[in-house]
Design a protein around this motif. Sequence first.
Motif, mmCIF file in Angstrom:
data_model
loop_
_atom_site.group_PDB
_atom_site.id
_atom_site.type_symbol
_atom_site.label_atom_id
_atom_site.label_comp_id
_atom_site.label_asym_id
_atom_site.label_seq_id
_atom_site.Cartn_x
_atom_site.Cartn_y
_atom_site.Cartn_z
ATOM 1 N N THR A 85 -40.000 -11.166 46.084
ATOM 2 C CA THR A 85 -40.136 -12.169 45.022
ATOM 3 C C THR A 85 -39.592 -13.521 45.475
ATOM 4 O OG1 THR A 85 -38.028 -11.450 44.062
ATOM 5 C CG2 THR A 85 -40.054 -10.542 43.113
ATOM 6 N N ASP A 86 -39.081 -13.590 46.684
ATOM 7 C CA ASP A 86 -38.651 -14.868 47.231
ATOM 8 C C ASP A 86 -39.864 -15.798 47.302
ATOM 9 O OD1 ASP A 86 -38.148 -16.847 49.561
ATOM 10 O OD2 ASP A 86 -36.176 -15.960 49.248
ATOM 11 N N PRO A 87 -39.689 -17.085 46.961
ATOM 12 C CA PRO A 87 -40.836 -18.011 46.993
ATOM 13 C C PRO A 87 -41.584 -18.014 48.315
ATOM 14 C CG PRO A 87 -38.965 -19.059 45.925
ATOM 15 C CD PRO A 87 -38.468 -17.745 46.449
ATOM 16 N N MET A 88 -40.877 -17.724 49.408
ATOM 17 C CA MET A 88 -41.514 -17.695 50.719
ATOM 18 C C MET A 88 -42.535 -16.573 50.837
ATOM 19 S SD MET A 88 -39.532 -17.435 54.385
ATOM 20 C CE MET A 88 -38.646 -15.973 53.841
ATOM 21 N N LEU A 89 -42.364 -15.496 50.017
ATOM 22 C CA LEU A 89 -43.209 -14.308 50.143
ATOM 23 C C LEU A 89 -43.957 -13.948 48.865
ATOM 24 C CD1 LEU A 89 -40.547 -12.089 51.966
ATOM 25 C CD2 LEU A 89 -42.447 -13.281 53.048
ATOM 26 N N ALA A 90 -43.601 -14.607 47.749
ATOM 27 C CA ALA A 90 -44.131 -14.181 46.449
ATOM 28 C C ALA A 90 -45.641 -14.273 46.366
ATOM 29 C CB ALA A 90 -43.493 -15.014 45.332
ATOM 30 N N ASP A 91 -46.249 -15.216 47.092
ATOM 31 C CA ASP A 91 -47.701 -15.384 46.998
ATOM 32 C C ASP A 91 -48.471 -14.211 47.581
ATOM 33 O OD1 ASP A 91 -46.669 -16.418 49.581
ATOM 34 O OD2 ASP A 91 -48.801 -16.783 49.979
ATOM 35 N N LEU A 92 -47.786 -13.324 48.314
ATOM 36 C CA LEU A 92 -48.468 -12.161 48.880
ATOM 37 C C LEU A 92 -48.864 -11.158 47.794
ATOM 38 C CD1 LEU A 92 -46.203 -11.544 52.022
ATOM 39 C CD2 LEU A 92 -48.450 -12.650 51.947
ATOM 40 N N GLY A 93 -48.174 -11.218 46.651
ATOM 41 C CA GLY A 93 -48.548 -10.363 45.525
ATOM 42 C C GLY A 93 -48.409 -8.883 45.794
ATOM 43 N N ILE A 94 -47.391 -8.491 46.541
ATOM 44 C CA ILE A 94 -47.208 -7.075 46.870
ATOM 45 C C ILE A 94 -46.616 -6.349 45.673
ATOM 46 C CG2 ILE A 94 -46.000 -5.456 48.390
ATOM 47 C CD1 ILE A 94 -46.108 -7.584 50.560
ATOM 48 N N GLY A 95 -47.292 -5.304 45.223
ATOM 49 C CA GLY A 95 -46.861 -4.568 44.039
ATOM 50 C C GLY A 95 -45.786 -3.556 44.346
ATOM 51 N N ARG A 96 -45.137 -3.062 43.287
ATOM 52 C CA ARG A 96 -44.043 -2.106 43.461
ATOM 53 C C ARG A 96 -44.514 -0.808 44.101
ATOM 54 N NH1 ARG A 96 -38.940 -1.197 42.229
ATOM 55 N NH2 ARG A 96 -38.239 0.905 41.688
ATOM 56 N N ALA A 97 -45.729 -0.381 43.775
ATOM 57 C CA ALA A 97 -46.234 0.874 44.344
ATOM 58 C C ALA A 97 -46.291 0.788 45.869
ATOM 59 C CB ALA A 97 -47.611 1.186 43.774
ATOM 60 N N GLU A 98 -46.705 -0.371 46.381
ATOM 61 C CA GLU A 98 -46.750 -0.545 47.839
ATOM 62 C C GLU A 98 -45.349 -0.525 48.441
ATOM 63 O OE1 GLU A 98 -49.785 -3.404 49.553
ATOM 64 O OE2 GLU A 98 -49.744 -4.074 47.467
ATOM 65 N N LEU A 99 -44.406 -1.121 47.734
ATOM 66 C CA LEU A 99 -43.038 -1.171 48.246
ATOM 67 C C LEU A 99 -42.411 0.216 48.260
ATOM 68 C CD1 LEU A 99 -41.771 -4.427 46.506
ATOM 69 C CD2 LEU A 99 -42.661 -4.159 48.828
ATOM 70 N N ILE A 100 -42.676 1.009 47.224
ATOM 71 C CA ILE A 100 -42.177 2.384 47.202
ATOM 72 C C ILE A 100 -42.791 3.182 48.346
ATOM 73 C CG2 ILE A 100 -42.218 4.548 45.890
ATOM 74 C CD1 ILE A 100 -41.928 2.894 43.349
#
Length: 474
Positions: A85-100
């Motif tokens: 969610t850092d502004p540097m990375l937020a535009d990637l739109g990675i969802g929680r399911a992918e992170l899990i």
Amino acid sequence: MVAQRKLFLGARLRRLRRERGLHQAAMAEEIGISASYLNHLERNQRPVTAGILLRLAEAFDIDMKAFASEGGDTAGADQLGEIFTDPMLADLGIGRAELIELSDNAPAVSEGVVRLYTALRELQRRPPSGTDEEAAGDPRALITPETWVRDYIQSQRNHYPELEERCEILGNSLSDPLSVSEALRRRLKEAYGVEAQVVSPELLDNFSQHYDAQRRTFMISALLRAENRTFGLAYQLALLELAPLLQRMADDARPPDAGTRALLHMSFANYAAGAIMMPYGRFLRAAEEHRYAIDRLCGQFGANVEQIAHRMTTLGRSGARGVPFFMLRVDPAGNISKRYAGENFPFSHFGGTCPRWHLHAAFQTPGQTIRQLIETPDGQRFFTISRTIERPIRPELRDDALLAIGLGCDVRYAPRIAYADGLDLTNTPATPVGPACSICPRMECAYRAMPPAGRMLAVHENRKTISPFPFLPG
């Protein structure tokens, strides 16, 4: 739940096996399957059945529901969620399911991402040095010793089985119903020829305690309260009696530099001091008998509130677990100086706490215990207590003496805790809280200090919302 869907838990199985120091053949024997079958499970070529889950729970004393849940051990996913969610990375739109999925299937990669981000944050907050020496060196040096040690302690669930066993034997041998402090003093004198003395703070300059190895003298500041003097004696005894074990533990942890190693070694000795004063079996029995009533435990073990609270976060022995508490310690300015978690932790790993949690309100009612039900955005409910404590040492009377600690656990453990008595845990509304404001998804929050990273503001000149930073839903 287990019967209705196939569970591919390879990464979690592999992590559990490595945490227990087992080869595949040994773990397979423990749960009654072949090594080749376990290999298939770890590589996600076969699903984990309900029967195998039951065997795992029996053999390794794990929470079967948590182990099999879709989120699993989401500590890694939670940290990744903050990072992305850092502004540097937020535009990637990675969802929680992918992170899990990343955290479960590639935990080492997840850890690498967390380390790099931590190093970047440390670099950003450091003043310019005028040289390129740090940039050209080992990037791990950008992670501060306290951050490295905190993360290592959390990776071990704030529990060290071998150290606990040694401290329990030592602590029980020192049992003295009249004075733990006197028993520790005698042990230092008789076993190591060390004389313990309480001395004027002027003799110690800027130290609260000092061990003179040549003169075999251990000096403790007269400014320390009785419980802190006892802890100091236990700390010094741990350094002498458990020296080989503490050294080996520090070696096994592989800290990146000498400064971090020294801090980690001191953390182990502090842990040992608490375990000597409060031997595991006796402390767990007393905690369960008195239902984690802190003041009652203080009286029984000659410890202070903070020492008892910290000890309650370490009760993770296989087959004899206590309530898995998390704990924070903050000063009046909101700076977090301690952060421990026996199971999960509902707040930010990189930021502060939610202002709606009553931890900071404890400063308004010194000495009183504040209880609260809180609920995180994903629906998890926690029972928490907060109260002020006094600093262990206060050189000047005009200095602020108060800190605050917060303890909490999943609400399902609350019936085991005396402070929850009289509270309707099912129907009492829980206070909605979140992680740090920069990653909290709650839209209608009057306490919000900043909008969540990567969300577009929804500010209108003709109307004002409850939240000072309204934003569009993601």
